[in-house]
Scaffold this motif. Structure first.
Motif, short mmCIF file in Angstrom:
data_model
loop_
_atom_site.label_atom_id
_atom_site.label_comp_id
_atom_site.label_asym_id
_atom_site.label_seq_id
_atom_site.Cartn_x
_atom_site.Cartn_y
_atom_site.Cartn_z
N GLN A 178 11.21 -36.61 -11.78
CA GLN A 178 11.99 -35.59 -11.07
C GLN A 178 13.26 -36.23 -10.52
O GLN A 178 13.23 -37.37 -10.05
CB GLN A 178 11.18 -34.97 -9.94
N ALA A 222 17.08 -35.10 -8.33
CA ALA A 222 17.71 -34.05 -7.51
C ALA A 222 19.12 -33.76 -8.01
O ALA A 222 19.79 -34.62 -8.59
CB ALA A 222 17.75 -34.48 -6.04
N LEU A 230 4.95 -30.03 -6.78
CA LEU A 230 6.35 -29.65 -6.94
C LEU A 230 6.71 -28.47 -6.04
O LEU A 230 7.83 -28.40 -5.51
CB LEU A 230 6.62 -29.32 -8.40
N ASP A 231 5.77 -27.55 -5.85
CA ASP A 231 6.01 -26.45 -4.92
C ASP A 231 6.21 -26.98 -3.50
O ASP A 231 7.10 -26.51 -2.76
CB ASP A 231 4.83 -25.47 -4.93
N ASP A 232 5.38 -27.93 -3.10
CA ASP A 232 5.52 -28.52 -1.77
C ASP A 232 6.83 -29.28 -1.63
O ASP A 232 7.48 -29.24 -0.58
CB ASP A 232 4.34 -29.44 -1.47
N TYR A 233 7.22 -29.99 -2.69
CA TYR A 233 8.51 -30.68 -2.67
C TYR A 233 9.64 -29.68 -2.43
O TYR A 233 10.51 -29.89 -1.57
CB TYR A 233 8.72 -31.41 -4.00
N ASP A 234 9.63 -28.58 -3.19
CA ASP A 234 10.68 -27.57 -3.02
C ASP A 234 10.66 -26.97 -1.62
O ASP A 234 11.71 -26.75 -1.01
CB ASP A 234 10.51 -26.46 -4.05
N ARG A 235 9.47 -26.72 -1.11
CA ARG A 235 9.34 -26.08 0.20
C ARG A 235 9.92 -26.97 1.30
O ARG A 235 10.50 -26.47 2.28
CB ARG A 235 7.87 -25.79 0.47
N ASN A 245 14.18 -28.17 -0.16
CA ASN A 245 15.22 -27.14 -0.29
C ASN A 245 15.90 -26.82 1.03
O ASN A 245 17.14 -26.64 1.05
CB ASN A 245 14.64 -25.86 -0.90
N ARG A 297 17.50 -30.02 -4.15
CA ARG A 297 16.83 -29.21 -5.17
C ARG A 297 16.63 -30.02 -6.43
O ARG A 297 17.50 -30.80 -6.82
CB ARG A 297 17.65 -27.94 -5.47
N ARG A 298 15.48 -29.80 -7.06
CA ARG A 298 15.18 -30.53 -8.29
C ARG A 298 16.12 -30.10 -9.43
O ARG A 298 16.44 -28.93 -9.57
CB ARG A 298 13.72 -30.30 -8.71
N HIS A 299 16.52 -31.08 -10.23
CA HIS A 299 17.41 -30.80 -11.36
C HIS A 299 16.58 -30.16 -12.48
O HIS A 299 15.63 -30.77 -12.99
CB HIS A 299 18.04 -32.10 -11.86
#
Length: 420
Positions: A272, A274, A398-403, A406, A411-413
């Protein structure tokens, strides 16, 4: 086909505003059976310093090569595709990468005694730089080569420059001086080969650039001394064990060796990255992280990251010189000595929380790169079900990373996330 895998853990709030993130208890591992004895067993945080055998030899070789002309090698890698030709569309792309702040910064009062950097430490750094005759010119006309001829005992110029750097590093700048020194000139480096870049731009695609902000040598010396202070080193140590991009000896080489070895051993690797990470990270999040993890540096960061900074980009149109002026409001300045350090501090609680919640993954970071090593389940009757659960667990990660990321601008590329 198995549906999402459910864990007994607290629901996460929609928006986390408390800088101290608490996920509750770690997620329970989905694996029900022990792996065969010939499978490699990986702990949550392997001790990379204790590697043995071929891996240890590879790490030592990599570290040795890194130490040999490290800066020259790094520079060659960065500029391997050359500098992009200055054009209005390039200037527009660079301007777009510098985001506008949506609300005013809230600067903290220093919570403790602030950083004190001595004049002698700054003079040593100036003298070290004066030995590098090939260093580029500073925006005020001074270069390391010019300093070289001033570098002798009791030289009043070197002494006064060291004294100025000491005041800057100790958070004792003035607003006007901070504004001048934080201003910088941009250089756009090609992220892809120059001919491919040209072809893409002819098709109307935006250029893929790495913007480098060239600031003042004087300020770089002050920042270098600040980031090598005992309090900053203590803050770097807090980045471990997850963050290997800063403060870990040979961190990139160790990570490359570890993940290549795990991949060959049958592990799945999730990669992943950013988008525009340095420019995008919320500057308020940087201020909060410095206040929490490096309180001795609050005055210094208030001085040079509190005000907006000018960013200049020079190019020619029909033979006439043009200078576009942008404003740096968010993120860290790419090229700033403190850039990686401040970004890592802003991401520290997020990375630590993710690694703590998902102990079944081998989780390390290189600044904004976050690879995961995922141990495959045993080949038994539950193999397909366990793989489905594993994919669901990765999706939750990945959901937790975004939460978490963000809200602070990270934000993930979409084009760089892969599962190998």
């Amino acid at each position: 086909t198995s549906g999402r895998f459910s864990f007994a853990c607290p629901n996460m709030p929609e928006i986390i505003t408390d800088p101290c993130i608490d996920f509750g208890p770690p997620v329970a591992t989905f694996q029900k059976k022990h792996h065969p004895s010939n499978q490699i067993q990986i702990l949550n945080s392997p001790d990379l310093s204790a590697s043995s055998g071929n891996a240890d030899a590879t790490i030592k070789t990599a570290n040795r090569l890194i130490q040999i002309d490290r800066q020259a090698t790094a520079t060659k890698i960065l500029i391997s595709h050359g500098v992009i030709e200055g054009k209005p569309e390039v200037a527009a792309c660079l301007n777009k990468m510098h985001l506008e702040r949506e609300s005013a910064l809230k600067l903290h009062d220093p919570p403790c005694a602030q950083l004190q950097v001595s004049t002698s430490e700054c003079i040593k750094e100036l003298q070290r730089r004066s030995g590098c005759k090939d260093a580029p010119y500073d925006c005020f006309g001074w270069s390391a080569e010019l300093l070289f001829f001033q570098n002798r005992a009791n030289n009043p110029l070197i002494h006064q420059m060291g004294r100025l750097c000491s005041l800057l590093a100790s958070g004792m700048s003035t607003p006007a001086l901070s504004f001048l020194l934080a201003s910088g000139a941009l250089t756009g480096l090609n992220k892809i080969p120059a001919d491919e870049q040209t072809s893409n731009m002819e098709m109307g695609l935006p250029p893929k650039l790495r913007p480098i902000n060239k600031g003042s040598i004087i300020l770089n010396v002050a920042f270098k001394c600040a980031v090598n202070s005992p309090s900053a080193i203590a803050a770097k140590n807090r980045l471990l064990p997850v963050q290997l991009g800063l403060g870990a000896h040979g961190g990139p080489a160790k990570m490359a060796t570890l993940f290549r070895g795990l991949y060959k051993a049958g592990f799945a690797i999730s990669t992943q990255d950013a988008c525009n990470a340095f420019n995008a990270v919320n500057r308020q999040a940087i201020m909060e992280a410095v206040h929490k993890h490096w309180p001795e540096g609050v005055d210094l960061i208030n001085d040079f990251y509190g005000p907006d900074a000018l960013v200049l980009y020079e190019y020619t149109v029909d033979g006439a010189g043009v200078v576009d002026v942008f404003v740096s409001m968010e993120g860290t300045r790419q090229g700033c000595v403190l850039g990686s350090f401040l970004f890592d501090l802003a991401m520290l609680d997020i990375y630590s929380a993710l690694a703590g919640k998902y102990p079944m993954f081998v989780t390390y970071a290189l600044t904004d790169d976050l690879p995961l090593a995922i141990q495959p389940p045993p080949r038994d009757s539950d193999w397909a079900t366990n793989w489905a659960c594993l994919y669901d667990t990765l999706a939750d990660f990945l959901d937790d990373y975004d939460r978490l990321a963000n809200p602070i601008g990270i934000r993930r590329h979409p084009a760089k996330g892969k599962l190998l």
